[in-house]
Design a protein around this motif. Structure first.
Motif, mmCIF file in Angstrom:
data_model
loop_
_atom_site.group_PDB
_atom_site.id
_atom_site.type_symbol
_atom_site.label_atom_id
_atom_site.label_comp_id
_atom_site.label_asym_id
_atom_site.label_seq_id
_atom_site.Cartn_x
_atom_site.Cartn_y
_atom_site.Cartn_z
ATOM 1 N N GLN A 68 11.612 -5.842 -25.945
ATOM 2 C CA GLN A 68 12.877 -5.594 -25.264
ATOM 3 C C GLN A 68 12.867 -6.319 -23.931
ATOM 4 O O GLN A 68 11.825 -6.602 -23.385
ATOM 5 N N ALA A 69 14.063 -6.613 -23.431
ATOM 6 C CA ALA A 69 14.170 -7.312 -22.149
ATOM 7 C C ALA A 69 13.648 -6.424 -21.031
ATOM 8 O O ALA A 69 13.834 -5.202 -21.050
ATOM 9 N N LEU A 70 13.009 -7.044 -20.070
ATOM 10 C CA LEU A 70 12.505 -6.310 -18.922
ATOM 11 C C LEU A 70 13.618 -6.150 -17.902
ATOM 12 O O LEU A 70 14.368 -7.084 -17.635
ATOM 13 N N ALA A 71 13.737 -4.974 -17.313
ATOM 14 C CA ALA A 71 14.762 -4.717 -16.302
ATOM 15 C C ALA A 71 14.262 -5.176 -14.938
ATOM 16 O O ALA A 71 13.060 -5.212 -14.674
ATOM 17 N N ALA A 72 15.201 -5.524 -14.072
ATOM 18 C CA ALA A 72 14.854 -5.875 -12.699
ATOM 19 C C ALA A 72 14.227 -4.658 -12.029
ATOM 20 O O ALA A 72 14.628 -3.522 -12.301
ATOM 21 N N PRO A 73 13.255 -4.850 -11.142
ATOM 22 C CA PRO A 73 12.574 -3.705 -10.530
ATOM 23 C C PRO A 73 13.518 -2.803 -9.742
ATOM 24 O O PRO A 73 13.264 -1.628 -9.578
ATOM 25 N N TRP A 74 14.639 -3.346 -9.245
ATOM 26 C CA TRP A 74 15.564 -2.524 -8.471
ATOM 27 C C TRP A 74 16.624 -1.894 -9.363
ATOM 28 O O TRP A 74 17.410 -1.094 -8.909
ATOM 29 N N GLY A 75 16.659 -2.258 -10.632
ATOM 30 C CA GLY A 75 17.444 -1.559 -11.620
ATOM 31 C C GLY A 75 18.938 -1.803 -11.664
ATOM 32 O O GLY A 75 19.603 -1.301 -12.550
ATOM 33 N N ASP A 76 19.514 -2.565 -10.747
ATOM 34 C CA ASP A 76 20.969 -2.735 -10.774
ATOM 35 C C ASP A 76 21.387 -4.106 -11.294
ATOM 36 O O ASP A 76 22.579 -4.413 -11.335
ATOM 37 N N GLY A 77 20.437 -4.954 -11.682
ATOM 38 C CA GLY A 77 20.752 -6.244 -12.262
ATOM 39 C C GLY A 77 21.081 -7.334 -11.272
ATOM 40 O O GLY A 77 21.329 -8.463 -11.639
#
Length: 84
Positions: A68-77
């Motif tokens: 699955q794609a990894l999310a940005a560490p800050w979570g808002d894209g």
């Protein structure tokens, strides 16, 4: 086997990949001078082990994309530099 100087060693298959036909041990000098050939072997399902003075130090295996794609560490894209 690239040039008859590889040593075949037993190994564990990479999880999620079919078992390799064999695993080859190459020294650092061979790895540097034959990188293209090693990459071709890896593409064909082999796993290459790079050794220094006969001691394995790294394993060269085919790339597998994350499930699955990894999310940005800050979570808002947002890119890190946007508004921060």
């Amino acid at each position: 086997m690239l040039d008859g100087q590889h040593e075949e060693i037993p190994g564990q298959p990479t999880p999620g990949r079919p078992p390799p036909t064999s695993q080859q041990l190459v020294n650092v000098h061979q790895a540097k001078t034959q990188l293209s050939q090693l990459l071709q072997a890896v593409e064909q399902g082999l796993e290459e082990v790079i050794a220094r003075s006969g001691v394995p130090i790294a394993r060269l295996v085919a790339w597998q994309a994350p499930a699955q794609a990894l999310a940005a560490p800050w979570g808002d894209g947002r890119p890190d530099h946007a508004g921060r």
